[in-house]
Write an enzyme that holds these catalytic residues in place. Structure first.
Site, PDB file in Angstrom:
ATOM      1  CG  ASP A  55      29.646  18.055  27.910  1.00  0.00           C
ATOM      2  OD1 ASP A  55      28.685  18.412  28.661  1.00  0.00           O
ATOM      3  OD2 ASP A  55      29.442  17.066  27.459  1.00  0.00           O
ATOM      4  CE1 TYR A 110      28.490  22.261  20.576  1.00  0.00           C
ATOM      5  CE2 TYR A 110      26.361  22.530  19.386  1.00  0.00           C
ATOM      6  CZ  TYR A 110      27.126  22.412  20.637  1.00  0.00           C
ATOM      7  OH  TYR A 110      26.438  22.677  21.718  1.00  0.00           O
TER       8      TYR A 110
END
Length: 258
Positions: A55, A110
């Site tokens: 994003d 992540y």
């Protein structure tokens, strides 16, 4: 033409996400521009694909892309790409078969970085453990039609000086999932929410914890157990790295002096 997979790194603050959006700077648009500049091929001929969508504001140290190239020397290819790129770092490469699907990774790693001030270590660790294993993450994502039941292999936290690293290991994730989970962990760690609130949300109760800021999230790596990636010659982006470190030092000095 050969098919090649390449690991790329970038800071997300200069892009409106990874996927192409008309009239907006994105990671995909810059990568495609770099490839066309170096290889002189059309987008259709390049057949560029990304492993993971990030994003707006989200960083990457190891997102994976795959494309077709007529240039058979991968060292020369990555040197050229790093020479023409402004914000993308082309870090490593591996030739792949024509039917290789870059989306089918073994795992994606992540990391979310949190200021440690006010965070209780035991509550933080216990909250992380709640998210491990198979759950319905409907309350921890932005639904987009995909199945919300999936497995997180591990969610670990490490306290390091003034920050906490939340490290996520899973094969795939839902939209906004890590930022929403991180917001819940932060809320529990700072005493604003209870562990029972998170348990109830995982069981389907209507609970929300907000969404953590995007620039603290980094896609650390996309891994394929059957592939071995060769590091690129880092001298081609050494000056950009040094410039970035110097800019960071200037900002740190400024804030330290306030």
């Amino acid at each position: 033409m050969k098919r090649i997979a390449v690991k790329i790194a970038y800071l997300g603050d200069g892009y409106s996400g990874s996927q192409v959006q008309p009239g907006t700077p994105t990671v995909e648009a810059e990568v495609l521009g770099n490839l066309q500049h170096v290889l002189k091929r059309t987008p259709e001929e390049l057949n560029l694909r990304f492993s993971s969508r990030t994003d707006k504001g989200v960083n990457s140290l190891g997102n994976a892309i795959v494309f077709d190239t007529p240039l058979e020397d991968p060292d020369k290819l990555l040197k050229a790409l790093n020479s023409v790129s402004d914000g993308i770092f082309y870090r490593s490469y591996c030739f792949v078969d024509g039917d290789f699907n870059v989306r089918h990774a073994s795992r994606r790693l992540y990391r979310y970085t949190v200021p440690s001030e006010g965070m209780d270590p035991e509550r933080t660790r216990e909250c992380c453990r709640l998210f491990e294993g198979e759950h319905d993450f409907i309350r921890f994502c932005r639904p987009d039609g995909k199945d919300t039941v999936l497995t997180l292999d591990s969610v670990q936290c490490t306290f390091a000086d003034e920050v906490i690293y939340l490290d996520f290991n899973g094969r795939y994730y839902l939209w906004n999932m890590i930022r929403r989970i991180s917001a819940a962990i932060i809320s529990v760690g700072r005493g604003r929410s209870e562990l029972s609130d998170v348990r109830e949300a995982l069981d389907g109760a209507d609970r929300t914890f907000g969404m953590a800021r995007p620039d603290a999230l980094t896609l650390m790596d996309v891994q394929y157990d059957w592939l071995t990636f060769t590091p690129a010659d880092r001298t081609r982006f050494a000056s950009r790295k040094e410039d970035g470190q110097f800019t960071h030092a200037i900002r740190s000095s400024f804030y330290d002096s306030l």
